[in-house]
Motif scaffolding. Structure first.
Motif, mmCIF file in Angstrom:
data_model
loop_
_atom_site.group_PDB
_atom_site.id
_atom_site.type_symbol
_atom_site.label_atom_id
_atom_site.label_comp_id
_atom_site.label_asym_id
_atom_site.label_seq_id
_atom_site.Cartn_x
_atom_site.Cartn_y
_atom_site.Cartn_z
ATOM 1 N N GLY A 1 50.212 -31.055 -49.999
ATOM 2 C CA GLY A 1 50.117 -30.401 -48.689
ATOM 3 C C GLY A 1 51.420 -30.242 -47.938
ATOM 4 O O GLY A 1 51.427 -29.845 -46.772
ATOM 5 N N VAL A 2 52.551 -30.548 -48.591
ATOM 6 C CA VAL A 2 53.860 -30.399 -47.948
ATOM 7 C C VAL A 2 54.336 -28.960 -48.083
ATOM 8 O O VAL A 2 54.213 -28.350 -49.151
ATOM 9 N N ASP A 3 54.908 -28.413 -47.022
ATOM 10 C CA ASP A 3 55.526 -27.094 -47.074
ATOM 11 C C ASP A 3 56.881 -27.238 -47.773
ATOM 12 O O ASP A 3 57.810 -27.835 -47.231
ATOM 13 N N VAL A 4 56.989 -26.697 -48.980
ATOM 14 C CA VAL A 4 58.219 -26.820 -49.770
ATOM 15 C C VAL A 4 58.974 -25.499 -49.839
ATOM 16 O O VAL A 4 59.918 -25.362 -50.623
ATOM 17 N N ALA B 1 57.596 -37.419 -46.835
ATOM 18 C CA ALA B 1 56.857 -36.189 -46.525
ATOM 19 C C ALA B 1 55.420 -36.275 -47.019
ATOM 20 O O ALA B 1 54.473 -35.939 -46.298
ATOM 21 N N VAL B 2 55.245 -36.725 -48.259
ATOM 22 C CA VAL B 2 53.892 -36.836 -48.818
ATOM 23 C C VAL B 2 53.056 -37.821 -48.011
ATOM 24 O O VAL B 2 51.884 -37.556 -47.693
ATOM 25 N N ASP B 3 53.637 -38.951 -47.646
ATOM 26 C CA ASP B 3 52.904 -39.952 -46.873
ATOM 27 C C ASP B 3 52.560 -39.431 -45.475
ATOM 28 O O ASP B 3 51.476 -39.712 -44.952
ATOM 29 N N LEU B 4 53.467 -38.693 -44.875
ATOM 30 C CA LEU B 4 53.197 -38.132 -43.548
ATOM 31 C C LEU B 4 51.998 -37.193 -43.581
ATOM 32 O O LEU B 4 51.165 -37.194 -42.661
#
Length: 318
Positions: free
Chosen positions: A84-87, A51-54
């Motif tokens: 920046g990931v929606d958690v 997710a972080v890499d995406l």
């Protein structure tokens, strides 16, 4: 193929906090101390790390899975959100520990580990937001060999429905345990692309090779392809990756970089591959994007090190 400027991807599955130290050439005896150059804490695992890499590669990402209600969970939520990931859809499991690994990184980049699986073992379809999944362009399943509760006919039916609607479904694995990888084969008819490493491909195909040669890995990948996915992409470290589809087998070479740590290279490969597909690349072209992302991550410590943005990643291919 026209795509939005920021395609939305959902990652589902394993979320881990990694504690890494480098370089570690031995474990001190008794209560002795060994000095190292660097220690990092990162968001890792086949769902969280990808997710972080995406996000770094320009995608909008929502991540789903289970973590504990402990301090490690607080850290994981904070660092993923910072990246920046929606958690907002991560489930906090009361009384459970967030999965974590301690990784003493060897001078050559190798990474033995000490691991607690924690809340990942309890993920079920009830922890997922079906409505949100129906609004994404791609779904990445990270670590289906250890998220036992997702091996559910209802979840398989949801994946089939998403694929029928044009959503790309990819799957990566976490362990190298034959029993777990054997169970993960049940997902193969319900995904588009599976991305194991060489050992995982061999074990998942129930092979008993004398060595993980390219020929043996190719045969295992072809066996997995026969169970339903559109493609099997096997990462093989310095030997690059094998792209196996109905069109045949193609080996994509690795890029030469100064390797510091191999942690998270597989997650980065997945992120690059998915990004390539969403930007209209064919399977081999997308594999090259994955190769570039993995090469960048190998240059630093931790699953997100070295990777900054899509432009600098693709520059490695020119």
């Amino acid at each position: 193929m026209t795509v939005p400027a920021s395609p939305t991807v959902a990652t589902i599955g394993v979320h881990i906090v990694d504690i890494l130290a480098r370089p570690v050439s031995y474990i001190p005896e008794g209560q002795d101390t060994a000095l190292v150059d660097q220690i990092r804490l990162t968001a890792a695992g086949s769902a969280a790390g990808t997710a972080v890499d995406l996000v770094k590669l320009g995608n909008e990402v929502v991540s789903m899975g289970a973590i504990g209600d402990d301090e490690l969970g607080d850290f994981l939520v904070a660092v993923m959100a910072k990246r920046g990931v929606d958690v907002s859809l991560l489930t906090r499991k009361a009384g459970e520990q967030t999965a974590a690994s301690i990784l003493p990184i060897r001078p050559d980049g190798g990474r033995p580990s000490f691991h607690v699986p924690g809340a990942n073992l309890g993920v079920t379809p009830a922890d997922l937001d079906e409505a949100r999944l129906r609004g994404v362009r791609a779904v990445h399943l990270g670590g289906m060999d250890v998220t036992f509760g997702l091996g559910d006919p209802a979840f398989f039916a949801l994946l089939d429905s998403l694929r029928a609607a044009g959503v790309i479904v990819t799957m990566d694995l976490l362990s190298e345990m034959p029993d777990l990888l054997g169970m993960a084969r049940a997902f193969l008819p319900h995904v588009d692309y599976v991305l194991p490493n060489g050992s995982q491909a061999l074990l998942m195909a129930a092979s008993s090779p004398s060595s993980a040669s390219v020929a043996e890995v190719s045969a295992a990948a072809q066996a997995l392809l026969g169970e339903g996915p559109r493609g099997v992409l096997v990462t093989m470290g310095a030997e690059g990756s094998l792209v196996v589809t109905e069109a045949g087998i193609e080996q994509v070479p690795a890029l030469k970089v100064e390797v510091s740590d191999t942690t998270g290279c597989g997650d980065a490969y997945c992120a690059g591959f998915i990004t390539g597909l969403l930007h209209g690349q064919d399977v081999v072209g997308a594999a090259r994007w994955g190769t570039a992302a993995a090469a960048q991550v190998a240059t630093g410590l931790g699953s997100d090190a070295g990777l900054t943005d899509l432009e600098s990643t693709l520059a490695l291919l020119t």
